[in-house]
Design an enzyme around this catalytic site. Structure first.
Site, PDB file in Angstrom:
ATOM      1  CG  ASP A   1      -9.281   6.018  27.722  1.00  0.00           C
ATOM      2  OD1 ASP A   1      -8.502   6.591  28.505  1.00  0.00           O
ATOM      3  OD2 ASP A   1      -9.527   6.448  26.583  1.00  0.00           O
TER       4      ASP A   1
ATOM      5  CB  SER B   1      -6.927  12.624  23.753  1.00  0.00           C
ATOM      6  OG  SER B   1      -6.811  12.773  25.142  1.00  0.00           O
TER       7      SER B   1
ATOM      8  CG  HIS C   1      -6.256   7.751  25.952  1.00  0.00           C
ATOM      9  ND1 HIS C   1      -7.564   8.194  26.034  1.00  0.00           N
ATOM     10  CD2 HIS C   1      -5.501   8.859  25.746  1.00  0.00           C
ATOM     11  CE1 HIS C   1      -7.594   9.516  25.900  1.00  0.00           C
ATOM     12  NE2 HIS C   1      -6.350   9.948  25.715  1.00  0.00           N
TER      13      HIS C   1
END
Length: 338
Positions: A284, A150, A313
């Protein structure tokens, strides 16, 4: 920017010589850039006293987490990765600055008159925090396999840009939030919360922080009850978010992400394209499939992959072992020539 060790350990290796190995995962709390930081280690514990002939110890797998940047979320992933690599290479993770629950003997910020880094809890500060950690704990001759998740992917790209002499063997960018975060479906939802309403969140967290640990854990289980095969290590990691200081740092970083992560850093990607693997989710909400299509179009020769396994995610909640196995397969050729 010095990282000062403050050796509070869980799974302690008391009596173990410097540079020993730890296969069960060792947690350390240190001050890095004067901010409380948690480090989780599997394998070699100290790389500063490694002999050049120890080839396996000349490679470090370093995980840069997402947000929340709590290393406990990655424990199962790291252990699985360490095992699938046949215990050959150390696997470390360094938390985002202030994304931890320091022990009673530590404060969230070190009591010092020296300000090493302005705004260490912000996005720029988190990048410099990781570079400072490397400078203090990882010799320059160590080859790095950087694994970002991320916002950790954005941080890795910035690290490679700011310190081009880092010995990066490979950078694996998992579910990368490296562009247009506020314009993503989840970003549109969270931007008002993070940028305008985050202070209102601190009051309920403050009162919840007084609950017994068992009740906090039960509340976490209730929130995550819909997940199949929930990773048990995510429970104590999530309990950390009952700390007002930790939540404040998490949301503050998130607010800066929404504002600052806009344009993709194409020059840095182009310069390091042969070292990077991108892995996008097919559903996502932080980096939608359109972002995958766009970067694939701009860098057709790049190693840019789209998940076909339905992994979310937040893969650390229930797919850590699966992702660790994939990564080992991806790196087989690179590690074979070392």
């Amino acid at each position: 920017m010095q990282a000062i060790p403050f050796y509070i350990q869980k799974g302690s290796n008391m009596g173990m010589p410097s540079g020993g190995e730890w296969s069960e995962g060792l947690e350390e709390h240190i001050y890095c850039c004067s901010a409380a930081t948690e480090v989780l280690k599997f394998g070699q514990l100290d790389l500063r006293h490694t002999s050049d002939c120890e080839s396996s110890a000349n490679v470090l797998f370093l995980i840069i987490p997402g947000n929340p940047g709590i290393v406990g979320y990655y424990k199962t992933f790291m252990q699985a990765l360490y095992q699938t690599l046949d215990h050959k290479y150390p696997v470390w993770a360094v938390s985002q600055a202030g994304h931890c629950l320091p022990p009673d003997s530590m404060e969230m910020m070190e009591d010092t008159d020296i300000i090493e880094l302005e705004d260490v809890f912000g996005l720029n500060g988190q990048i410099e925090h990781k570079l400072a950690f490397l400078k203090q704990y990882v010799p320059r001759n160590i080859k790095l396999v950087l694994i970002g998740h991320s916002i950790g992917c954005y941080i890795i790209l910035e690290m490679m840009k700011r310190d081009p002499d880092l010995q990066v063997l490979k950078s694996l960018l998992l579910f990368p939030t490296i562009e247009r975060m506020a314009l993503s479906p989840q970003g549109k939802l969270m931007t008002p919360v993070l940028c305008k309403l985050r202070y209102a969140m601190y009051v309920p967290v403050y009162f919840l922080s007084f609950l017994p640990e068992s009740i906090k854990a039960s509340m976490v289980r209730l929130v995550l009850r819909g997940l199949q095969s929930l990773d048990e290590s995510s429970i104590p990691a999530s309990v950390t978010l009952f700390s007002v200081d930790c939540v404040a740092n998490v949301m503050y970083l998130g607010s800066q992400e929404m504002v600052q992560v806009m344009d993709r850093d194409n020059p840095t990607i182009k310069k390091n394209l042969d070292k990077i693997i991108f892995y996008y989710g097919s559903n996502d909400q932080w980096c939608p499939e359109q972002y995958y299509e766009d970067i694939k179009k701009d860098f057709p020769e790049g190693d840019i992959r789209l998940c076909e396994r339905g992994i979310r995610h937040a893969f650390v909640l229930n797919a850590s072992k699966e992702v660790a196995s994939m990564i080992t397969d991806w790196l087989h050729a690179d590690l074979a020539i070392l």
